[in-house]
Design an enzyme around this catalytic site. Structure first.
Site, PDB file in Angstrom:
ATOM      1  N   ALA A  35      10.637  -5.197  13.325  1.00 37.46           N
ATOM      2  CA  ALA A  35      10.728  -3.819  12.835  1.00 37.46           C
ATOM      3  C   ALA A  35      12.037  -3.611  12.083  1.00 37.46           C
ATOM      4  O   ALA A  35      13.104  -4.024  12.549  1.00 37.46           O
ATOM      5  CB  ALA A  35      10.637  -2.848  14.011  1.00 37.46           C
TER       6      ALA A  35
ATOM      7  N   GLY B  40       0.831  -1.194   0.000  1.00 38.65           N
ATOM      8  CA  GLY B  40       0.000   0.000   0.000  1.00 38.65           C
ATOM      9  C   GLY B  40       0.860   1.235   0.000  1.00 38.65           C
ATOM     10  O   GLY B  40       2.071   1.178   0.248  1.00 38.65           O
TER      11      GLY B  40
ATOM     12  N   HIS C 184       3.743   3.413  16.485  1.00 41.30           N
ATOM     13  CA  HIS C 184       3.548   2.004  16.111  1.00 41.30           C
ATOM     14  C   HIS C 184       3.646   1.106  17.345  1.00 41.30           C
ATOM     15  O   HIS C 184       2.869   0.163  17.483  1.00 41.30           O
ATOM     16  CB  HIS C 184       4.573   1.561  15.058  1.00 41.30           C
ATOM     17  CG  HIS C 184       4.137   1.810  13.655  1.00 41.30           C
ATOM     18  ND1 HIS C 184       3.284   0.966  12.988  1.00 41.30           N
ATOM     19  CD2 HIS C 184       4.434   2.807  12.786  1.00 41.30           C
ATOM     20  CE1 HIS C 184       3.070   1.427  11.766  1.00 41.30           C
ATOM     21  NE2 HIS C 184       3.763   2.544  11.615  1.00 41.30           N
ATOM     22  N   ARG C 185       4.580   1.385  18.236  1.00 42.76           N
ATOM     23  CA  ARG C 185       4.713   0.585  19.464  1.00 42.76           C
ATOM     24  C   ARG C 185       3.463   0.697  20.321  1.00 42.76           C
ATOM     25  O   ARG C 185       3.002  -0.289  20.897  1.00 42.76           O
ATOM     26  CB  ARG C 185       5.930   1.046  20.268  1.00 42.76           C
ATOM     27  CG  ARG C 185       7.230   0.535  19.728  1.00 42.76           C
ATOM     28  CD  ARG C 185       8.386   0.895  20.646  1.00 42.76           C
ATOM     29  NE  ARG C 185       9.640   0.475  20.047  1.00 42.76           N
ATOM     30  CZ  ARG C 185      10.736   1.219  20.049  1.00 42.76           C
ATOM     31  NH1 ARG C 185      10.754   2.384  20.632  1.00 42.76           N
ATOM     32  NH2 ARG C 185      11.827   0.763  19.486  1.00 42.76           N
TER      33      ARG C 185
ATOM     34  N   ASP D 174       7.609  -5.248   9.274  1.00 41.31           N
ATOM     35  CA  ASP D 174       7.161  -3.908   8.873  1.00 41.31           C
ATOM     36  C   ASP D 174       8.358  -2.970   8.951  1.00 41.31           C
ATOM     37  O   ASP D 174       8.846  -2.711  10.040  1.00 41.31           O
ATOM     38  CB  ASP D 174       6.040  -3.457   9.820  1.00 41.31           C
ATOM     39  CG  ASP D 174       5.227  -2.297   9.273  1.00 41.31           C
ATOM     40  OD1 ASP D 174       5.538  -1.802   8.171  1.00 41.31           O
ATOM     41  OD2 ASP D 174       4.276  -1.889   9.960  1.00 41.31           O
TER      42      ASP D 174
END
Length: 182
Positions: free
Chosen positions: A42, A12, A58-59, A91
């Site tokens: 990560a 995306g 994100h965490r 990611d």
């Protein structure tokens, strides 16, 4: 998500919802596999304040069930070191690609990742925990002017094609919505 290899690719654009979608899928898998676990692999490095803020956000999006590993270069090695009972969410591949290009390690690390996935796909394990790869789709725009930018877009496109060929499913995230490609 179930197959012999259980490899998934979610692509995306920026802010398309791809990471959220990948996290939801991993957590859904865990809900039906009580003896499993979740690993977030990560690839980002906090090179500046803005990136540090992104990483922190994100965490915060992940709860206590997630184990976080950080590996900006040796992705295949890190994947092989994760518990076999864990769904692994990587990611993101384009940050990893950028890290590898800057370290002059792209071809070696790309080949190691593809070998790792190929071995997983051919080892006959019928109950492999999923590996979910998140990556930015960067090939939908114009051809970049600079050599490094063109090299990055080309490498990302070739990597996505190689992974899509090996993956059990490919999803394109657009405006937070999943579009099944494979």
């Amino acid at each position: 998500m179930s197959s012999a290899s259980d490899v998934h690719l979610i692509l995306g654009g920026a802010r398309s919802g791809k990471s959220r979608l990948a996290q939801q899928r991993a957590e859904q898998w865990l809900n039906s596999n009580s003896d499993g676990g979740l690993t977030y692999l990560a690839t980002a490095t906090a090179g500046d304040k803005e990136m540090s803020t992104r990483i922190a956000r994100h965490r915060e999006d992940r709860d206590h069930r997630w184990q976080t590993l950080e590996e900006p270069i040796a992705l295949a090695e890190a994947l092989l070191a994760t518990p076999k009972s864990h769904c692994v969410l990587v990611d993101c591949l384009t940050l990893w690609l950028s890290n590898c290009l800057h370290q002059g390690a792209w071809e070696c690390e790309r080949d190691a990742l593809l070998r790792c996935i190929d071995e997983r796909c051919t080892d006959g394990s019928s109950n492999a925990s999923p590996w979910i790869f998140v990556s930015n789709e960067v090939g939908s725009g114009i051809v970049p002017l600079g050599q490094l930018s063109r090299e990055f877009v080309d490498a990302a496109g070739w990597l996505h094609q190689a992974l899509a060929e090996r993956a059990d499913s490919v999803t394109l995230a657009i405006a937070g919505l999943p579009l099944t490609v494979k």
